[in-house]
Write a protein that holds these residues in place. Structure first.
Motif, PDB file in Angstrom:
ATOM      1  N   LYS A  74       1.046  -1.266   0.089  1.00  0.00           N
ATOM      2  CA  LYS A  74      -0.087  -0.110   0.368  1.00  0.00           C
ATOM      3  C   LYS A  74       0.652   1.202   0.020  1.00  0.00           C
ATOM      4  N   TYR A  75       1.981   0.993   0.776  1.00  0.00           N
ATOM      5  CA  TYR A  75       2.891   2.499   0.856  1.00  0.00           C
ATOM      6  C   TYR A  75       3.671   2.605  -0.875  1.00  0.00           C
ATOM      7  N   LYS A  76       3.913   1.857  -1.121  1.00  0.00           N
ATOM      8  CA  LYS A  76       4.034   1.651  -2.855  1.00  0.00           C
ATOM      9  C   LYS A  76       3.156   2.465  -3.198  1.00  0.00           C
ATOM     10  N   ARG A  77       2.407   2.410  -3.461  1.00  0.00           N
ATOM     11  CA  ARG A  77       1.283   2.360  -3.913  1.00  0.00           C
ATOM     12  C   ARG A  77       0.573   3.731  -3.895  1.00  0.00           C
ATOM     13  N   TYR A  78       1.143   3.876  -2.819  1.00  0.00           N
ATOM     14  CA  TYR A  78       1.116   5.909  -1.949  1.00  0.00           C
ATOM     15  C   TYR A  78       2.120   6.296  -2.671  1.00  0.00           C
ATOM     16  N   LEU A  79       3.106   5.974  -2.912  1.00  0.00           N
ATOM     17  CA  LEU A  79       4.166   7.032  -3.323  1.00  0.00           C
ATOM     18  C   LEU A  79       3.923   7.263  -4.821  1.00  0.00           C
ATOM     19  N   LEU A  80       3.468   6.350  -5.535  1.00  0.00           N
ATOM     20  CA  LEU A  80       2.792   5.768  -6.643  1.00  0.00           C
ATOM     21  C   LEU A  80       1.827   7.103  -7.410  1.00  0.00           C
ATOM     22  N   LEU A  81       0.711   6.914  -6.821  1.00  0.00           N
ATOM     23  CA  LEU A  81      -0.249   7.709  -6.678  1.00  0.00           C
ATOM     24  C   LEU A  81      -0.437   8.818  -5.949  1.00  0.00           C
ATOM     25  N   GLU A  82      -0.603   9.334  -4.069  1.00  0.00           N
ATOM     26  CA  GLU A  82      -0.952  10.694  -4.306  1.00  0.00           C
ATOM     27  C   GLU A  82       0.136  10.959  -4.002  1.00  0.00           C
ATOM     28  N   LYS A  83       2.108  10.528  -4.024  1.00  0.00           N
ATOM     29  CA  LYS A  83       2.981  11.416  -3.593  1.00  0.00           C
ATOM     30  C   LYS A  83       3.713  11.703  -5.342  1.00  0.00           C
ATOM     31  N   GLY A  84       2.942  11.019  -6.453  1.00  0.00           N
ATOM     32  CA  GLY A  84       3.178  11.263  -7.896  1.00  0.00           C
ATOM     33  C   GLY A  84       4.781  11.418  -8.530  1.00  0.00           C
ATOM     34  N   LEU A  85       5.325   9.670  -7.448  1.00  0.00           N
ATOM     35  CA  LEU A  85       6.738   9.959  -7.593  1.00  0.00           C
ATOM     36  C   LEU A  85       7.080   9.404  -8.891  1.00  0.00           C
ATOM     37  N   SER A  86       8.383   8.826  -9.305  1.00  0.00           N
ATOM     38  CA  SER A  86       8.269   8.508 -10.541  1.00  0.00           C
ATOM     39  C   SER A  86       9.182   6.973 -10.193  1.00  0.00           C
ATOM     40  N   SER A  87       9.022   6.342 -11.302  1.00  0.00           N
ATOM     41  CA  SER A  87       9.585   4.453 -11.027  1.00  0.00           C
ATOM     42  C   SER A  87      10.432   4.279 -10.398  1.00  0.00           C
ATOM     43  N   ASN A  88      11.309   5.452 -11.053  1.00  0.00           N
ATOM     44  CA  ASN A  88      13.012   4.939  -9.828  1.00  0.00           C
ATOM     45  C   ASN A  88      13.202   5.556  -8.648  1.00  0.00           C
ATOM     46  N   THR A  89      12.289   7.135  -8.724  1.00  0.00           N
ATOM     47  CA  THR A  89      12.292   7.106  -7.507  1.00  0.00           C
ATOM     48  C   THR A  89      11.571   6.091  -6.467  1.00  0.00           C
ATOM     49  N   ILE A  90      10.349   5.401  -6.401  1.00  0.00           N
ATOM     50  CA  ILE A  90      10.007   4.647  -6.140  1.00  0.00           C
ATOM     51  C   ILE A  90      10.517   2.802  -5.432  1.00  0.00           C
ATOM     52  N   ASP A  91      10.920   3.003  -6.570  1.00  0.00           N
ATOM     53  CA  ASP A  91      12.412   1.732  -6.186  1.00  0.00           C
ATOM     54  C   ASP A  91      13.622   2.232  -5.168  1.00  0.00           C
ATOM     55  N   ALA A  92      14.245   3.532  -5.473  1.00  0.00           N
ATOM     56  CA  ALA A  92      15.369   3.661  -4.539  1.00  0.00           C
ATOM     57  C   ALA A  92      14.746   3.839  -2.907  1.00  0.00           C
ATOM     58  N   TYR A  93      13.106   4.648  -2.976  1.00  0.00           N
ATOM     59  CA  TYR A  93      12.950   4.067  -1.332  1.00  0.00           C
ATOM     60  C   TYR A  93      12.460   2.928  -1.165  1.00  0.00           C
ATOM     61  N   MET A  94      11.892   2.379  -2.183  1.00  0.00           N
ATOM     62  CA  MET A  94      11.939   0.281  -1.611  1.00  0.00           C
ATOM     63  C   MET A  94      13.062  -0.341  -1.209  1.00  0.00           C
ATOM     64  N   ALA A  95      14.156   0.316  -2.204  1.00  0.00           N
ATOM     65  CA  ALA A  95      15.156  -0.707  -1.757  1.00  0.00           C
ATOM     66  C   ALA A  95      16.066  -0.072  -0.368  1.00  0.00           C
ATOM     67  N   ASP A  96      15.657   1.764   0.273  1.00  0.00           N
ATOM     68  CA  ASP A  96      15.809   1.553   1.012  1.00  0.00           C
ATOM     69  C   ASP A  96      15.675   1.135   2.500  1.00  0.00           C
ATOM     70  N   LEU A  97      13.898   0.763   2.164  1.00  0.00           N
ATOM     71  CA  LEU A  97      12.957   0.733   3.266  1.00  0.00           C
ATOM     72  C   LEU A  97      13.461  -1.192   3.273  1.00  0.00           C
ATOM     73  N   GLN A  98      13.393  -1.711   2.690  1.00  0.00           N
ATOM     74  CA  GLN A  98      13.615  -3.128   2.709  1.00  0.00           C
ATOM     75  C   GLN A  98      15.309  -3.487   3.822  1.00  0.00           C
ATOM     76  N   LYS A  99      16.072  -2.579   3.978  1.00  0.00           N
ATOM     77  CA  LYS A  99      16.977  -2.394   4.529  1.00  0.00           C
ATOM     78  C   LYS A  99      16.442  -2.668   5.906  1.00  0.00           C
ATOM     79  N   LEU A 100      14.950  -1.476   6.121  1.00  0.00           N
ATOM     80  CA  LEU A 100      14.965  -1.231   7.857  1.00  0.00           C
ATOM     81  C   LEU A 100      13.938  -3.299   7.845  1.00  0.00           C
TER      82      LEU A 100
END
Length: 299
Positions: A9-35
């Motif tokens: 849901k967070y990934k969809r939130y970044l795409l649909l509500e924050k309007g981030l690009s797919s590359n930026t979202i991938d970077a967010y998710m890669a960092d989140l995966q560490k947590l």
């Protein structure tokens, strides 16, 4: 990752509500995966992660040799994730709220001189279709201060050459009009003579810069050619397509352009992002004084 999980849901939130690009979202998710990996190693659910756990997580990042700038970026993503969990009702308190971002020193971007840019362009073989395309690409990057993703997404419908502008699709799908130089227009038109004879894949008819396969040229390909030309020109600096964007802003500032105008051209949301170029300009001025002031000349 399940679609209806908090992370999905967070990934969809970044795409649909924050309007981030797919590359930026991938970077967010890669960092989140560490947590997420850290939480799994401690058998912690998202709701069980505490402030102390996050401090331990950040300490582990430092222990693995991750630099402060990267830790700050990861922390920013972690904070964004927990704010989303609060917003969506998964947690009642945000454990990341009191976490302090590491102090990050100012890192000035690499900038090319006009002579170095000319040296890079001089390495391009203009007798080939590939060469005319690459010359047009570099000239457009530098003349308009584009991000490489903005350049690779350019469409014919974005070109307003009669008015001297192009329309750019920036971060968060925000559009802006950017002036384009007569030189860049000329080089693009030279390239279009070759492009008109190229076989174009279906769906890419409106894309300006094409690969040899007839689809949109990739960012990786642009990076490859720029690095190749820079090496041939004997330039030792760390070169990427973004260097032309930095050079564009710095050269404008050196020649007296208003920083608010540069902010608008670059599509920066905050003036503080653009202000880094004032630091570059001060360095430039200091170097000019050192080289040319009579009190600094060696006797």
């Amino acid at each position: 990752m399940q679609r209806n999980s908090p992370v999905g849901k967070y990934k969809r939130y970044l795409l649909l509500e924050k309007g981030l690009s797919s590359n930026t979202i991938d970077a967010y998710m890669a960092d989140l995966q560490k947590l997420l990996d850290f939480a799994e190693s401690r058998n912690l659910s998202l709701s069980e992660i505490s402030f102390q756990h996050l401090e331990e997580f950040l300490a582990g990042l430092y222990d693995t040799g991750i630099k402060a700038r990267s830790v700050a970026r990861i922390l920013s993503g972690v904070k964004s994730f927990f704010q989303f969990l609060m917003l969506d009702g998964y947690i009642e308190e945000d454990p990341s709220q009191l976490l302090e971002s590491p102090k990050v020193g100012l890192k000035l971007p690499v900038v090319l001189s006009v002579e170095e840019i000319d040296a890079i362009l001089s390495q391009i073989d203009l007798s080939t279709a590939e060469g005319t395309r690459n010359y047009a690409i570099i000239e457009t990057l530098y003349s308009c201060g584009l991000r490489v993703s903005e350049l690779t997404n350019l469409r014919f419908s974005d070109l307003f050459f009669d008015e001297g502008f192009i329309r750019v699709q920036g971060k968060g799908s925000k559009q802006r009009l950017v002036p384009i130089s007569e030189t860049a227009i000329l080089k693009i038109n030279n390239y279009l003579l070759h492009r008109s004879r190229q076989t174009v894949k279906r769906g890419y008819e409106d894309v300006l810069f094409l690969s040899s396969r007839g689809s949109a040229i990739s960012r990786v390909t642009v990076f490859y050619y720029i690095r190749q030309y820079a090496e041939a020109a004997g330039i030792k600096k760390e070169i990427s397509p973004h260097v032309f964007r930095h050079s564009f802003a710095t050269h404008l500032l050196e020649r007296g352009a208003n920083i608010r105008v540069i902010q608008e051209m670059l599509g920066h949301e905050k003036i503080t992002t653009t202000e880094i170029y004032t630091h570059i300009d001060r360095n430039f001025l200091r170097q000019e004084i050192i080289e040319h002031h009579p009190r600094n000349r060696k006797t």
